[in-house]
Design an enzyme around this catalytic site. Structure first.
Site, PDB file in Angstrom:
ATOM      1  N   SER A   1      -7.192  -9.253   4.596  1.00  0.00           N
ATOM      2  CA  SER A   1      -5.811  -9.515   5.004  1.00  0.00           C
ATOM      3  C   SER A   1      -5.319  -8.341   5.823  1.00  0.00           C
ATOM      4  O   SER A   1      -5.919  -7.268   5.809  1.00  0.00           O
ATOM      5  CB  SER A   1      -4.917  -9.666   3.777  1.00  0.00           C
ATOM      6  OG  SER A   1      -4.603  -8.389   3.234  1.00  0.00           O
ATOM      7  N   ASP A   2      -4.206  -8.525   6.504  1.00  0.00           N
ATOM      8  CA  ASP A   2      -3.527  -7.380   7.096  1.00  0.00           C
ATOM      9  C   ASP A   2      -2.746  -6.699   5.954  1.00  0.00           C
ATOM     10  O   ASP A   2      -2.755  -7.163   4.821  1.00  0.00           O
ATOM     11  CB  ASP A   2      -2.628  -7.823   8.266  1.00  0.00           C
ATOM     12  CG  ASP A   2      -2.451  -6.699   9.283  1.00  0.00           C
ATOM     13  OD1 ASP A   2      -2.499  -5.523   8.877  1.00  0.00           O
ATOM     14  OD2 ASP A   2      -2.261  -6.989  10.476  1.00  0.00           O
ATOM     15  N   CYS A   3      -2.044  -5.587   6.267  1.00  0.00           N
ATOM     16  CA  CYS A   3      -1.511  -4.731   5.200  1.00  0.00           C
ATOM     17  C   CYS A   3      -0.007  -4.916   4.976  1.00  0.00           C
ATOM     18  O   CYS A   3       0.733  -4.388   5.770  1.00  0.00           O
ATOM     19  CB  CYS A   3      -1.769  -3.275   5.552  1.00  0.00           C
ATOM     20  SG  CYS A   3      -3.471  -2.946   6.040  1.00  0.00           S
TER      21      CYS A   3
ATOM     22  N   SER B   1      -0.444  -8.553   4.108  1.00  0.00           N
ATOM     23  CA  SER B   1       0.045  -9.858   4.533  1.00  0.00           C
ATOM     24  C   SER B   1       0.108 -10.870   3.396  1.00  0.00           C
ATOM     25  O   SER B   1       0.751 -11.898   3.532  1.00  0.00           O
ATOM     26  CB  SER B   1      -0.750 -10.385   5.737  1.00  0.00           C
ATOM     27  OG  SER B   1      -2.120 -10.307   5.534  1.00  0.00           O
TER      28      SER B   1
END
Ligand SMILES: *[C@@H]1O[C@H](CO)[C@@H](O)[C@H](O)[C@H]1NC(C)=O
Ligand SMILES: *[C@@H]1O[C@H](CO)[C@@H](O)[C@H](O)[C@H]1NC(C)=O
Ligand SMILES: *[C@@H]1O[C@H](CO)[C@@H](O)[C@H](O)[C@H]1NC(C)=O
Ligand SMILES: *[C@@H]1O[C@H](CO)[C@@H](O)[C@H](O)[C@H]1NC(C)=O
Ligand SMILES: *[C@@H]1O[C@H](CO)[C@@H](O)[C@H](O)[C@H]1NC(C)=O
Ligand SMILES: *[C@@H]1O[C@H](CO)[C@@H](O)[C@H](O)[C@H]1NC(C)=O
Length: 769
Positions: free
Chosen positions: A299-301, A303
């Site tokens: 995931s993004d940070c 997300s």
């Protein structure tokens, strides 16, 4: 990735200090790398199959996962994992970055004057992409991974790097456009897969193992950070199946299929109302299923948290966690999955087997990196260390990369190159004339050193420097001094453009003119100048510099992108003709009025006359440009002639295929795999200077399904001595390169005339059954 305040005392530190206290002789640095299965220190670990390097990775990971409790699993699929002391597994920090050199943007990499003070900072990707040189993309990846491994061995970096960024640079306002290889899906795919291979491929040819792990991000249709009142955490990109297939997804597909990338990262934004990290169709069905990713989806940070907190897509954090895991997420930048996976399982929102899949995919990657093979100093890359970072050869490559990317946009009466002996004084003027930090841009680390434009040019001739104004250029107070300097000097190099205050992560532009009063500075200095005026634009995105194009006093224009630590040296090499420029723009430069016409939130690629939308990127945009995609001059000229290619290509079809009996406009691209033809063209260097030149092969498909008006299907860079000629051959894969996506995102080959274009030459090839 989001900004995170980074504590130098990460949770990794106590463990590493512990390790180094017991092994001070092995690792001289105060830090030591994190690794599992230290059977030397703890012989009892030998009994575990997962520590047995003689077994295959699949068996080892299976053994490991079955030993873990649910909470240990949850604690293993987040960016800073929990240690599992009973199994000899220390905490591991997944988040390192290496976009254009090892960077300390992620919390698991850091520089320290007494350990490793800096790493080679290559040009931002947008400039490297402008070189259109695939072997350069690969070479940079190799050097970066060598420095990365060296830093891991020294205990100051991880093994997993969340780079490159392969989103399409759809809109010139995007603050992160500088991080990308530009607006074209083919160039972006080539860059991504070559850079990834450079990072990941091991010099010993071991295909199962990785030098470092790369990650292609941010999947998908992520190209807006923070524009007017819209930000990436709330943005819902409305994307058609057609645009997804022929614009947004190709680079990710190529990363997986051609680059064998170890990871794909989903983005913050939603696509058609669904957060990408919670979209099973995007993750499990496409990346894992169709493309067969061998690695982990991150995931993004963070997300996952964004799905709950910002987007209110999930009602509870457990629901967001379950949505992401069920969609195919394997690792979470942040800690949502650690906090909420166990309770999500207990509430029946997600099966434990799904958590097992995530742990398996994540640990398999770490296993391929040697994390479970004991002391890294005993492994293949064990000898790499401080001496392998910032070597002269690496820094030379940074300069070479910038040289290869720099684009010559204007050169009237051959004002460039300057002859060193005819310049007694060179005026070096402008907000970026003595740039340092501005040369390395987003996702940089600490460079080995900086060669500013002023320094680079001063190494050739005597210079006088005037700033003129700072980058924001709100004041003209120093214009007078700049004009005086220009009036006295034999030539002027004016270095303007942007920096991270104008274009950055979380910061998109609203205007695409030079910032503040920079235009005025340029015009006034040019007017006052006695000799030639070379305008140098340092920026990630394009700038409307129409005024300078038409100003006869401005004799040359160069775009140097965000050129990296050696940017000034590379600029000087071009200005004084030691290097013949060969860079070509990897994105369209739009007129300033574009931003009044098109809202940045419009993610539809195709023009829509009813809505007044002119289309996006050169493949669809129908309006005027300041400079088009692929534009770039040289100190010599190249002439193309004699295209040799078939006029007709027949696609063999089964007897029963309906298009054999009745007329069809197109056929499914799946029916004609492995159908190729060659296109040859003779290219001659018509000048007295040797140089490199990129030959670009474009195709214009028949008018069907709103296909692109023109698209790059292949490119090759060649080096030619004065008056030398060569035949450049392209092999065209009919179904891959000539197919177009229909409204449902299905690839079709149109039956009819395609126009192939090489420079000014055109050639029709008609496809029939
Ligand atoms: C760098 O490492 C040295 C040696 O351990 C330490 O004394 C120093 O505080 C560190 N500096 C920073 C800025 O972390
Ligand atoms: C996870 O738990 C930690 C410790 O309680 C807390 O600091 C953190 O904010 C939590 N993260 C999320 C995304 O809820
Ligand atoms: C150029 O920048 C460097 C680094 O910031 C600085 O040390 C130097 O004094 C500057 N040069 C001039 C002429 O201002
Ligand atoms: C967007 O930019 C504004 C102004 O620069 C800033 O205040 C805000 O925090 C940014 N928002 C995000 C989500 O980055
Ligand atoms: C491409 O880059 C490589 C690596 O720097 C270089 O050796 C080669 O000459 C370049 N190719 C051309 C045609 O310029
Ligand atoms: C090639 O095709 C284009 C577009 O279909 C057409 O306008 C042109 O006349 C054709 N040229 C030749 C030489 O057949």
């Amino acid at each position: 990735m989001a900004f995170q305040t980074r504590s130098p005392h990460s949770p990794l530190l106590p463990i590493m200090l512990f390790i180094c206290l017991s092994f001070t002789t092995a690792v001289p640095s105060p830090y030591a790398p994190s690794y599992a299965c230290d059977t030397h220190k703890n012989p009892s670990l030998k009994k575990y199959a997962f520590c047995n390097t003689k077994l295959d990775i699949k068996t080892r990971v299976k053994d490991l996962v079955k030993r873990l409790t649910l909470q240990e699993k949850a604690g293993s699929i987040v960016s800073m994992t929990d240690s599992i002391p009973r199994l000899g597994i220390p905490s591991y920090g997944w988040w390192s970055e290496a976009l254009h050199g090892v960077s300390d943007t992620g919390p698991s990499t850091w520089f320290n004057a007494s350990v490793i003070p800096g790493a080679t900072s290559f040009p931002q990707v947008i400039l490297t992409a402008a070189s259109f040189n695939e072997s350069l993309f690969y070479s940079i990846g190799k050097v970066v991974s060598t420095e990365a491994r060296a830093m891991y061995n020294t205990g100051v970096a991880g093994l997993t790097f969340w780079s490159p960024n392969v989103n399409i640079f759809r809109d010139p306002r995007w603050g992160r456009g500088q991080e990308t290889p530009g607006e074209d899906p083919v160039l972006t795919s080539r860059y991504g897969s070559r850079y990834v291979r450079g990072l990941q491929e091991r010099e010993d040819g071991d295909k199962e193992r990785l030098k470092v792990g790369a990650c292609c991000k941010h999947y998908t249709a992520y190209d807006l950070d923070n524009w007017t009142s819209v930000d990436r955490f709330h943005f819902n990109a409305i994307v058609t199946k057609q645009d997804l297939e022929d614009t947004y997804n190709p680079p990710f597909k190529s990363c997986v299929l051609d680059g064998n990338v170890a990871s794909v990262m989903c983005s913050y934004n939603q696509v058609n109302g669904k957060p990408t990290c919670g979209d099973k169709e995007l993750l499990l069905d496409t990346v894992r299923g169709e493309w067969k990713l061998n690695g982990y989806i991150s995931s993004d940070c963070d997300s996952v948290e964004v799905m709950f907190r910002n987007q209110k897509y999930a009602k509870t954090p457990e629901e967001a966690t379950a949505d992401a895991l069920n969609a195919g997420l394997d690792l979470n930048c942040g800690d949502s999955l650690k906090n909420f996976s166990a309770s999500a399982v207990k509430k029946g929102l997600v099966k434990q087997s799904v958590v097992d899949r995530a742990v398996t995919n994540s640990f398999t990657t770490l296993m391929r990196l040697g994390f479970f093979d004991g002391n890294p100093s005993k492994q293949f890359y064990g000898k790499l260390g401080k001496k392998d970072v910032c070597t002269p050869a690496h820094q030379d490559l940074a300069r070479e990369a910038a040289r290869q990317g720099i684009v010559l946009l204007k050169n009237s009466v051959r004002s460039l190159p300057l002859r060193k002996h005819s310049i007694k004084t060179l005026a070096v003027i402008g907000p970026n004339a003595n740039a340092t930090r501005a040369m390395i841009g987003n996702y940089a680390g600490v460079p080995c050193k900086y060669t500013s434009p002023l320094k680079g040019l001063s190494d050739y001739v005597k210079t006088v420097y005037e700033e003129g104004c700072d980058v924001t250029c709100n004041s003209n107070a120093m214009f007078g001094k700049a004009k005086d300097a220009a009036a006295k000097a034999d030539a002027v190099v004016l270095v303007v453009g942007s920096d991270l205050s104008i274009e950055a992560e979380a910061h998109d532009r609203t205007k695409i003119y030079l910032p503040g009063q920079q235009n005025l500075l340029v015009s006034e200095v040019a007017k006052a100048a006695k000799g030639p005026v070379i305008l140098v634009i340092m920026s990630g995105g394009g700038m409307d510099v129409e005024f300078a194009k038409s100003d006869p006093k401005i004799t040359s224009i160069l775009w140097v992108g965000v050129p990296g630590q050696e940017g000034g040296g590379a600029l000087a090499d071009v200005v004084f003709g030691r290097h013949n420029p060969s860079g070509r723009l990897p994105m369209t430069w739009y007129p300033g009025s574009y931003t009044d016409l098109v809202p940045m939130t419009n993610t539809l690629m195709r023009p829509n006359p009813k809505m007044g939308l002119p289309g996006q990127t050169y493949r669809f945009y129908t309006g005027k440009t300041v400079f088009p995609f692929g534009f770039g001059l040289s100190y010599t000229s190249y002439v193309y002639k004699d295209i040799k290619a078939p006029k007709h290509v027949s696609i063999p079809l089964h007897r029963a295929h309906p298009c054999r009996s009745s007329k069809c406009n197109d056929i499914d691209a799946a029916v004609c795999h492995n159908l190729h033809f060659d296109v040859d063209v003779t290219v001659t260097n018509m000048g007295k200077k040797s140089g490199s030149h990129t030959v670009m092969l474009f195709s214009s498909p028949p008018m069907i399904y709103n296909a692109p008006q023109k698209e790059l299907i292949d490119f090759k860079k060649v080096w030619l001595a004065p008056w030398q000629r060569t035949v450049v051959r392209f092999r065209v894969d009919v179904c891959k390169s000539l197919s177009v996506a229909d409204e449902n995102g299905i690839r079709k080959v149109a039956l009819g005339p395609y126009v192939l274009q090489l420079g000014d030459l055109k050639h029709n090839v008609s496809l029939k059954v």
